[in-house]
Write an enzyme that holds these catalytic residues in place. Structure first.
Site, PDB file in Angstrom:
ATOM      1  N   GLU A 173       0.819  -1.224   0.000  1.00 43.32           N
ATOM      2  CA  GLU A 173       0.000   0.000   0.000  1.00 43.32           C
ATOM      3  C   GLU A 173       0.850   1.270   0.000  1.00 43.32           C
ATOM      4  O   GLU A 173       0.642   2.186   0.804  1.00 43.32           O
ATOM      5  CB  GLU A 173      -0.962  -0.009   1.191  1.00 43.32           C
ATOM      6  CG  GLU A 173      -2.023  -1.085   1.084  1.00 43.32           C
ATOM      7  CD  GLU A 173      -3.078  -1.027   2.179  1.00 43.32           C
ATOM      8  OE1 GLU A 173      -2.940  -0.205   3.114  1.00 43.32           O
ATOM      9  OE2 GLU A 173      -4.055  -1.793   2.104  1.00 43.32           O
ATOM     10  N   GLU A 292      -5.558  -8.458  -0.251  1.00 39.40           N
ATOM     11  CA  GLU A 292      -6.293  -8.074   0.953  1.00 39.40           C
ATOM     12  C   GLU A 292      -7.751  -7.881   0.559  1.00 39.40           C
ATOM     13  O   GLU A 292      -8.053  -7.019  -0.258  1.00 39.40           O
ATOM     14  CB  GLU A 292      -5.749  -6.792   1.596  1.00 39.40           C
ATOM     15  CG  GLU A 292      -4.408  -6.951   2.290  1.00 39.40           C
ATOM     16  CD  GLU A 292      -4.007  -5.714   3.079  1.00 39.40           C
ATOM     17  OE1 GLU A 292      -4.909  -5.017   3.612  1.00 39.40           O
ATOM     18  OE2 GLU A 292      -2.793  -5.442   3.170  1.00 39.40           O
TER      19      GLU A 292
END
Length: 500
Positions: A173, A292
């Site tokens: 991320e 995720e």
């Protein structure tokens, strides 16, 4: 009664099933590792301190690839802290989750735990505070057989055979301001490309995952993917996708249609990746790693006092307790991942134990299944062979968040001697009779018919009542001349297995 018709064509193949679609995620966050998979004083603990009752539940869940050790945690992680004699390992502050990390579980221990659960390691490298050299050192430690400083150090630490990690995440991320060392797309694309090139110089057969957007709501979504892939396209194999869902403002109708947003996410990333590939005149197709995905009541977490000025070891964080409705949505998200398995080649349910997880534990006590455990475990067990995308004819309903959504969603799988159909009913009030034409599969008998449903869509399994919700027999399922008829209760996820 509302009715739906589903036709399953043996030739409508999405892709052969790759078990990596049933992956999960273990991060050094909250009680996922400590008091979750690892509790040396527990009655079921082995010599490494791993809870045997959790191992058995993970095996029942049917996970494949496990992403580790983060997540946000990895962007400040020094992998060297997690190897060698436990008594010599440094204690560090984890800035990602504002906690104390003891490093009592590290690379070698976790790899042994993976063998207990029959899972594959998906390892993330730190591109937040570190870079190419640390990634290459970790690769040498984990994968080189012997005869180098770091591989011999692994052997000295008690792991003679290399871990042979095949799939690696290049950071996590990196578009998010919450991430330690976050970057612009251009800066990240450059460091990711250089790291990927160096790692593949060491082992050309590694599979590498570059960071995509941390969510489709990010202001740079789409443009981030384009920029990053323009730097990395020829060096990587996957681009990551992350998505979390929750019910907001009591709008259950919209929440039950969350998979439409996941479908939009997938289609947008695929289109962007293919645009870059065409621009570069490459024959290569980038796959998606949805590493995720889950239900996460993030709004409530942000409003809580879970993260404060105190530093604790393994604090209770993100311990969402899931309802039947949450489980139905999760089952539908898994259906969507399967329907896009031609491009979504890997996925990780985030996370595995205690932290927004299908498995919960109590220190010194029990381990139990959350509602979300059931659709994942049954799908993982029954889905074999090839994925078939069925044609569904059913009424739609209007949602405030996603527009019109079909009342029923489904996917099918078929192997040499068995098939399975997975279905959701998104209606909050109506049972739906579904007629499924499976004649082309050669179905001869129903071998299993299960549903997750409750008169209370918000019923949950808790520490006090660990078996309040579970699978029930899907009553009234009938197979006649190749036509399978089932009645789906409102707000339900169901699975039917067929002998061929």
């Amino acid at each position: 009664m509302t009715k739906a018709v589903i036709a399953i064509d043996r030739n409508s193949v999405v892709a052969p099933i790759n078990r990596r679609i049933f992956g999960s995620f273990v991060e050094h966050l909250g009680r996922c590792v400590y008091d979750g998979i690892y509790e040396p004083t527990h009655a079921t603990a082995d010599e490494d301190g791993f809870r045997g009752d959790v191992v058995e539940l993970v095996k029942e869940l049917g996970t494949s690839t496990i992403r580790y050790p983060g997540g946000n945690f990895v962007s400040g992680f020094r992998w060297e802290d997690s190897v060698g004699p436990r008594e010599n390992r440094p204690v560090r502050r984890d800035l990602a989750w504002h906690a104390i990390e003891t490093n009592q579980v590290g690379m070698d221990e976790f790899s042994r735990w993976l063998k207990l659960t029959d899972s594959e390691l998906m390892l993330a490298v730190n591109l937040g505070t570190r870079g190419i050299e640390a990634a290459l050192d970790l690769l040498e430690y984990t994968n080189h057989p012997s005869g180098t400083t770091l591989s011999d150090q692994r052997i000295k630490n008690g792991t003679e055979e290399p871990h042979n990690v095949r799939i690696w995440c290049l950071g996590n991320e990196m578009d998010g301001p919450w991430q330690t060392g976050y970057m612009s797309a251009d800066d990240y694309g450059k460091i990711a490309a250089r790291t990927a090139q160096a790692m593949k110089a060491a082992d050309k057969d590694l599979e590498l995952v570059v960071c995509g957007s941390s969510g489709s709501s990010m202001p740079t979504f789409g443009d981030w993917e384009r920029t990053v892939l323009e730097h990395t396209y020829e060096h990587v194999d996957y681009i990551s996708c992350h998505a979390y869902y929750q019910e907001r403002d009591g709008d259950l109708d919209s929440y039950l249609a969350s998979s439409l947003d996941m479908q939009y996410f997938i289609e947008t990333v695929v289109a962007t990746a293919d645009h870059v590939g065409n621009k570069l005149r490459s024959d290569k197709k980038i796959k998606l790693s949805f590493d995720e995905w889950n239900i996460w009541y993030l709004d409530e977490h942000r409003e809580s006092d879970e993260v404060n000025d105190e530093w604790h070891e393994a604090p209770r964080q993100l311990e969402d307790v899931y309802s039947v409705a949450d489980a139905v949505v999760l089952g539908n998200l898994l259906i969507t991942l399967l329907k896009n398995h031609d491009r979504v080649a890997s996925a990780s349910l985030a996370q595995l134990v205690n932290v927004i997880a299908p498995i919960m534990t109590e220190p010194g006590g029990a381990a139990w299944r959350q509602t979300t455990f059931f659709p994942f475990s049954v799908t993982s067990r029954l889905a074999r062979g090839e994925i078939l995308n069925p044609r569904i004819t059913v009424d739609s309903y209007h949602t405030a968040a996603h527009g019109d959504a079909p009342l029923v969603d489904a996917v099918a799988t078929v192997d040499e001697d068995a098939a399975a159909v997975f279905l959701v009913n998104r209606s909050t009030t109506k049972s739906i009779e579904v007629s499924i034409d499976a004649a082309g599969l050669g179905a001869t008998a129903i071998t299993e018919a299960a549903t997750l449903h409750d008169a209370d869509a918000y019923a949950k399994n808790t520490l006090e009542d660990q078996e309040r919700v579970g699978l029930k027999v899907l009553e009234g399922a009938v197979l006649n001349d190749g036509v399978l008829t089932v009645v789906l209760p409102p707000v339900s996820w169901s699975a039917v297995a067929l002998a061929l």
